[in-house]
Design an enzyme around this catalytic site. Structure first.
Site, mmCIF file in Angstrom:
data_model
loop_
_atom_site.group_PDB
_atom_site.id
_atom_site.type_symbol
_atom_site.label_atom_id
_atom_site.label_comp_id
_atom_site.label_asym_id
_atom_site.label_seq_id
_atom_site.Cartn_x
_atom_site.Cartn_y
_atom_site.Cartn_z
ATOM 1 N N LYS A 17 0.849 -1.188 0.000
ATOM 2 C CA LYS A 17 0.000 0.000 0.000
ATOM 3 C C LYS A 17 0.885 1.238 0.000
ATOM 4 O O LYS A 17 1.752 1.386 0.863
ATOM 5 C CB LYS A 17 -0.922 0.000 1.222
ATOM 6 C CG LYS A 17 -1.918 -1.145 1.237
ATOM 7 C CD LYS A 17 -2.789 -1.115 2.489
ATOM 8 C CE LYS A 17 -3.764 -2.274 2.501
ATOM 9 N NZ LYS A 17 -4.592 -2.278 3.745
ATOM 10 N N ARG A 60 7.192 0.436 6.275
ATOM 11 C CA ARG A 60 6.877 -0.517 7.334
ATOM 12 C C ARG A 60 7.705 -1.778 7.129
ATOM 13 O O ARG A 60 7.712 -2.357 6.042
ATOM 14 C CB ARG A 60 5.393 -0.889 7.304
ATOM 15 C CG ARG A 60 5.028 -1.956 8.336
ATOM 16 C CD ARG A 60 3.689 -2.598 8.046
ATOM 17 N NE ARG A 60 3.406 -3.690 8.973
ATOM 18 C CZ ARG A 60 2.616 -4.722 8.692
ATOM 19 N NH1 ARG A 60 2.039 -4.814 7.513
ATOM 20 N NH2 ARG A 60 2.421 -5.661 9.578
ATOM 21 N N ASP A 117 7.732 -2.959 13.122
ATOM 22 C CA ASP A 117 6.617 -3.396 13.954
ATOM 23 C C ASP A 117 7.085 -3.912 15.305
ATOM 24 O O ASP A 117 6.350 -3.834 16.298
ATOM 25 C CB ASP A 117 5.831 -4.502 13.232
ATOM 26 C CG ASP A 117 4.643 -3.969 12.464
ATOM 27 O OD1 ASP A 117 3.996 -3.034 12.957
ATOM 28 O OD2 ASP A 117 4.354 -4.484 11.371
ATOM 29 N N HIS A 177 -5.457 -5.739 17.603
ATOM 30 C CA HIS A 177 -5.291 -5.622 16.159
ATOM 31 C C HIS A 177 -5.781 -6.920 15.536
ATOM 32 O O HIS A 177 -5.120 -7.960 15.629
ATOM 33 C CB HIS A 177 -3.824 -5.376 15.787
ATOM 34 C CG HIS A 177 -3.598 -5.344 14.304
ATOM 35 N ND1 HIS A 177 -3.521 -4.164 13.590
ATOM 36 C CD2 HIS A 177 -3.459 -6.343 13.391
ATOM 37 C CE1 HIS A 177 -3.345 -4.441 12.310
ATOM 38 N NE2 HIS A 177 -3.315 -5.762 12.174
ATOM 39 N N GLY A 181 -3.744 -11.166 10.020
ATOM 40 C CA GLY A 181 -2.906 -11.431 11.170
ATOM 41 C C GLY A 181 -3.541 -10.749 12.366
ATOM 42 O O GLY A 181 -4.241 -9.748 12.214
ATOM 43 N N ARG A 253 -15.300 -12.263 6.694
ATOM 44 C CA ARG A 253 -16.598 -11.812 6.173
ATOM 45 C C ARG A 253 -17.376 -12.989 5.595
ATOM 46 O O ARG A 253 -18.582 -13.135 5.860
ATOM 47 C CB ARG A 253 -16.394 -10.737 5.106
ATOM 48 C CG ARG A 253 -15.842 -9.424 5.651
ATOM 49 C CD ARG A 253 -15.324 -8.549 4.542
ATOM 50 N NE ARG A 253 -14.197 -9.180 3.843
ATOM 51 C CZ ARG A 253 -13.478 -8.602 2.904
ATOM 52 N NH1 ARG A 253 -13.758 -7.353 2.537
ATOM 53 N NH2 ARG A 253 -12.464 -9.232 2.320
#
Length: 370
Positions: A17, A60, A117, A177, A181, A253
């Site tokens: 992203k 990241r 992270d 979170h 993951g 979902r």
């Protein structure tokens, strides 16, 4: 050097992203690049043509090992050392390296920063970070609990305190979170004191395709039955979790839709997911001697109201109570706790990009000052 506009490169397990944040952390341009192997140069250069000038780049990186405990300016030596940690996070580290390389070719003269992270969890005390394994092994191979999703946990804990109107310097926060993951963090006074992931991202909660906690004796038993290391890795990382329990590739979902349609496997899988989540929330609270704020973030944490409700159903003894209607209707940042409850329960939109941009600006500014 001004760092008002930061390009954030957030590498996942199958996508990268790209987003540009202005000085107020508003996203002025964003794109998601599907990249099964490498990132096409054209994808980055095309994005940058639309995005315009950037002053710095923040990447990241999932695993920083014991060496990288804060944001670090990228150079060839740092790149090589990050590459050496790839076996510890095989789903993500290679993608981050591909992103660093692609953006470096497109923006060779723009300062680039790696944001890890694992760095947020550098404050874990010995009792939370140490495995009960031979000291020689721990010393030789750096065996310890590193923790992950730190960029998300740092932002979510801080933002949840802001929404709840509590002082982050003294608040006890459990950050959840929950995405493909998933991990929890116990954040006391703004610092991580415990978390559910460990040496690798495979430990802890049931996830989309990761099994989470498994008896190590069971792993040894399977090896003695002839199951290879490669097959074990595939099952633990790619073929476990909700995908193993309910199918649908672990997509929560689709699993929720199946459960609501009466699918027994899907129903049981969601109960298992919520049970593991609930018990570990309580464990995180125990690590801090109590709980002031509970924050849900990530794709599942933000959008699956039923999982939030199931996760806290047995946590009234901690002071956690939801407002059912508010919880069901929550969109974006929201306080979903029952009015007057001693613990504030929040939904927080995941903004790892904001945390990465802040760390990048801070490091570049500090280098300028020196």
């Amino acid at each position: 050097m001004s760092t008002e506009r930061v390009l954030v490169v957030n590498a996942g397990s199958s996508t990268v992203k790209l987003s540009v944040l202005d000085a107020r952390d508003a996203v002025v341009c964003a794109s998601t690049v599907e990249c099964p192997d490498v990132i096409p140069d054209g994808a980055v250069s095309g994005f940058l043509r639309d995005a315009g000038t950037v002053d710095a780049v923040g990447h990241r990186v999932v695993h920083g090992g014991a060496e990288f405990t804060g944001a670090t300016r990228l150079d060839p030596s740092v790149f090589a050392r990050i590459a050496g940690l790839a076996p510890l996070a095989p789903l993500h580290q290679g993608r981050a390296l591909a992103g660093i390389d692609a953006v470096r070719r497109a923006l060779p003269d723009v300062p680039a920063v790696a944001c890890f992270d694992t760095a947020f969890h550098r404050t874990l005390p010995a009792e939370a970070s140490t495995y009960a394994l031979p000291e020689g092994w721990r010393t030789k191979w750096g065996l310890r609990r590193y923790g992950f999703h730190g960029l998300s946990h740092a932002y979510a804990a801080r933002r949840a305190c802001e929404l709840a109107g509590v002082d982050p310097a003294s608040a006890r926060v459990v950050s959840c979170h929950l995405g493909a993951g998933a991990s929890l963090a116990a954040v006391r006074g703004g610092e991580s004191v415990d978390t559910t992931m460990g040496f690798t991202p495979a430990e802890g909660l049931v996830m989309a395709t990761r099994a989470g906690d498994v008896d190590p004796g069971l792993i040894l038993w399977l090896q003695r039955q002839g199951v290879t290391v490669e097959d074990l890795e595939q099952a633990l990382e790619h073929g476990g979790g909700m995908a193993a329990l309910a199918g649908h590739g672990g997509d929560m979902r689709a699993i929720r839709a199946a459960a609501e349609a009466g699918d027994r496997r899907a129903t049981i899988a969601r109960r298992i997911y919520a049970y593991r989540l609930r018990t570990k929330i309580a464990a995180m609270a125990a690590a801090m001697g109590g709980l002031d704020v509970l924050a849900f973030t990530g794709g599942v944490g933000e959008h699956d109201d039923a999982i939030r409700a199931d996760a806290v159903r047995e946590l009234a003894f901690l002071g956690v109570r939801l407002d059912p209607q508010v919880n069901a209707e929550a969109r974006g940042d929201a306080d979903v706790g029952a009015a007057g409850g001693p613990v504030r329960t929040l939904v927080v939109t995941a903004r790892e990009d904001v945390e990465i941009a802040h760390q990048t600006r801070s490091l570049v500014a500090s280098e300028k000052d020196t």
